[in-house]
Design a protein around this motif. Sequence first.
Motif, short mmCIF file in Angstrom:
data_model
loop_
_atom_site.label_atom_id
_atom_site.label_comp_id
_atom_site.label_asym_id
_atom_site.label_seq_id
_atom_site.Cartn_x
_atom_site.Cartn_y
_atom_site.Cartn_z
N VAL A 187 36.35 76.41 52.70
CA VAL A 187 35.09 75.81 53.17
C VAL A 187 35.37 74.51 53.92
CG1 VAL A 187 32.94 74.76 52.41
CG2 VAL A 187 33.71 76.90 51.38
N MET A 188 36.29 73.67 53.39
CA MET A 188 36.64 72.42 54.07
C MET A 188 37.23 72.68 55.45
SD MET A 188 39.41 69.51 53.01
CE MET A 188 40.75 70.61 53.50
N TYR A 189 38.10 73.67 55.55
CA TYR A 189 38.71 74.00 56.83
C TYR A 189 37.65 74.43 57.84
CZ TYR A 189 41.42 76.55 60.31
OH TYR A 189 41.93 77.02 61.48
N ARG A 190 36.72 75.26 57.39
CA ARG A 190 35.68 75.73 58.30
C ARG A 190 34.75 74.59 58.73
NH1 ARG A 190 34.47 81.04 58.83
NH2 ARG A 190 32.26 80.50 59.08
N GLN A 191 34.51 73.63 57.83
CA GLN A 191 33.61 72.54 58.15
C GLN A 191 34.25 71.51 59.07
OE1 GLN A 191 30.35 72.17 57.47
NE2 GLN A 191 30.37 74.22 56.60
N THR A 192 35.57 71.32 58.95
CA THR A 192 36.23 70.31 59.77
C THR A 192 36.71 70.85 61.11
OG1 THR A 192 38.35 70.77 58.64
CG2 THR A 192 36.99 68.98 57.77
N ARG A 193 36.70 72.15 61.29
CA ARG A 193 37.16 72.72 62.56
C ARG A 193 36.34 72.21 63.75
NH1 ARG A 193 37.84 79.01 62.40
NH2 ARG A 193 35.65 78.78 61.86
N PRO A 194 35.01 72.11 63.66
CA PRO A 194 34.26 71.54 64.81
C PRO A 194 34.65 70.10 65.13
CG PRO A 194 32.78 72.72 63.32
CD PRO A 194 34.11 72.63 62.63
N ASP A 216 30.05 74.19 69.48
CA ASP A 216 28.81 74.63 68.85
C ASP A 216 28.93 74.44 67.34
OD1 ASP A 216 26.45 75.75 68.15
OD2 ASP A 216 26.99 77.82 68.64
N ALA A 217 28.02 73.66 66.77
CA ALA A 217 28.11 73.35 65.34
C ALA A 217 26.85 73.79 64.60
CB ALA A 217 28.34 71.85 65.15
N ARG A 218 26.21 74.85 65.07
CA ARG A 218 24.98 75.30 64.41
C ARG A 218 25.21 75.75 62.97
NH1 ARG A 218 22.85 79.44 68.87
NH2 ARG A 218 25.11 79.77 68.97
N ARG A 219 26.44 76.21 62.67
CA ARG A 219 26.73 76.66 61.31
C ARG A 219 27.44 75.60 60.48
NH1 ARG A 219 29.00 82.86 62.31
NH2 ARG A 219 27.14 83.66 63.39
N SER A 220 27.59 74.42 61.04
CA SER A 220 28.27 73.35 60.32
C SER A 220 27.28 72.55 59.49
CB SER A 220 28.99 72.43 61.30
OG SER A 220 29.95 73.15 62.06
N ALA A 221 27.83 71.62 58.72
CA ALA A 221 27.00 70.76 57.89
C ALA A 221 26.09 69.89 58.76
CB ALA A 221 27.88 69.88 57.00
N PRO A 222 24.95 69.46 58.26
CA PRO A 222 24.04 68.64 59.06
C PRO A 222 24.69 67.36 59.58
CG PRO A 222 22.94 69.43 57.08
CD PRO A 222 24.39 69.80 56.94
N GLU A 223 25.56 66.73 58.79
CA GLU A 223 26.21 65.50 59.23
C GLU A 223 27.11 65.75 60.44
OE1 GLU A 223 25.18 65.30 54.95
OE2 GLU A 223 26.27 66.72 56.21
N ILE A 224 27.83 66.87 60.43
CA ILE A 224 28.72 67.19 61.56
C ILE A 224 27.89 67.51 62.79
CG2 ILE A 224 30.45 68.82 62.39
CD1 ILE A 224 31.54 68.99 59.58
N ARG A 225 26.81 68.25 62.61
CA ARG A 225 25.94 68.54 63.76
C ARG A 225 25.38 67.25 64.35
NH1 ARG A 225 23.70 72.55 60.37
NH2 ARG A 225 21.77 71.35 60.20
N ALA A 226 25.02 66.31 63.48
CA ALA A 226 24.48 65.04 63.98
C ALA A 226 25.52 64.27 64.79
CB ALA A 226 23.98 64.20 62.80
N VAL A 227 26.78 64.27 64.34
CA VAL A 227 27.84 63.56 65.08
C VAL A 227 28.06 64.19 66.45
CG1 VAL A 227 30.31 63.08 65.10
CG2 VAL A 227 29.01 62.71 63.01
N ILE A 228 28.11 65.51 66.50
CA ILE A 228 28.36 66.19 67.78
C ILE A 228 27.20 65.95 68.75
CG2 ILE A 228 28.62 68.46 68.85
CD1 ILE A 228 30.19 69.33 66.40
N LEU A 229 25.98 66.04 68.26
CA LEU A 229 24.83 65.78 69.13
C LEU A 229 24.80 64.33 69.61
CD1 LEU A 229 22.06 67.80 67.24
CD2 LEU A 229 23.23 68.41 69.37
#
Length: 455
Positions: A187-194, A216-229
């Motif tokens: 799970v950590m690997y999948r979350q940090t890949r973006p 594209d981070a639509r399947r990532s955690a909300p915090e990661i999506r916020a950073v990318i946006l």
Amino acid sequence: MFDLPKVTLARRFIATVLVAVVAIWTVITLIYYQSNATNPEDRLPQPARIAAIAEMLEEESGEGRDRLVSVLTTPDFLVKVVPQGSSGAPEGIDWQPVEAKALAHYAGALDGRSLSLLWEPVTTIGASPLFERTLARGHLFFRIGLSSGDTLSIETREPILVNRYGVPTGLAAGTFGSLIALVALIVMYRQTRPLRRLAAAVDSVDFGGEPVVLPDARRSAPEIRAVILAFDRLQSRLSAMLTARLALIGGISHDVRTFATRLRLRVDAIPSEVERERAIADISDMIRLLDDALVASRAGAGVLGQEMVEFAEIVEKEVEARRIEGGRADLRVGASARDALVLGDRLALRRVVANLIDNALKYGHAAHAMVAIDDEWLALSVADEGKGIPPEQRALMLEPFARMETSRNRRTGGAGLGLAIARSLAEAHGGRIEIGTAPKGGALLTLWLPLFRPE
């Protein structure tokens, strides 16, 4: 402040593999124990074995009986012969009577010998047909009356604590923990890949070109999506700001150049030749400063041109122009560097060369230039005959508005931008500028540019 060790992709991959190996190993061990698990009743001492021990001890006496007891005793099977009337039960244990059918199971094999059977209800290992409740680790205590009048006491223990499925409790816990750790790492690997893809995209951002497509981070955690946006919005704002700044500088430069040209025409009407020459020089310096600022801004915005340039030819023209103006400038070009090419903006490269040569003439009274090739780099070295630049001030001289307090002051006409602009343009071409000491003690400025080699 200390830096935490970097958890690189390779380290995370190794950790994932190690946890996966441990999980697989524990699962295989779990399957082995499960496939070889015995019925809880089978792990109890067999009635025939208890009866045979009683018979052998009845046939022996004295020293022979003692030797037989020592042979039969093991850490999980303790055999003792105690005098009649002594219980022989270990103290400190909450012994409980067993169920009637468990007692009958053993009594039938003892041929009428008296039997007392106790057990310790601690941690269960599974239901047994002989016990209405559950058996605790096989911890039993037998008291059997012998024909000699003595009492045989046998204490049995299960060597390994197992669950109702015949699997050691510690192994089951280790298997569960390993599987949880493996899932957590995945799970950590999948979350940090973006985040890794975001870092690569940010490094490739060119504010003078098209916006970089972020992961594209639509399947990532909300915090990661916020950073990318947030990075995406920042990229758009910076690109718009730099474009507006470049347009502003270009417009100002054009307008000021127009005013300077008009002023230059009016300067010819000044009666004094000395004042007229000074005014012309000031106007020329002002136009040059505007051109430098415009070129530097284009370099910062990443909009410099890209063409194959014969660098030695540019240096020759700049040196020749200084000679015509009366400057002490000379040039040596290595044989291999004469036709060498660099990839970049011709105007910007001319500005770098001109700034280096003018800097040497203004502050060192001479410019001795040399163009050579060093491995994959093209080097332009410009040495002067001045006092040189102390090592502790060399890095500062490449910063904007930096001047030395003695020879490099405002009275020489310097604004402290020449070397800073040259450094900015050199870095925009993938090169650098270094400051050293010339053979005659003056300053030695070396421009390094990546050599272009056609395939």
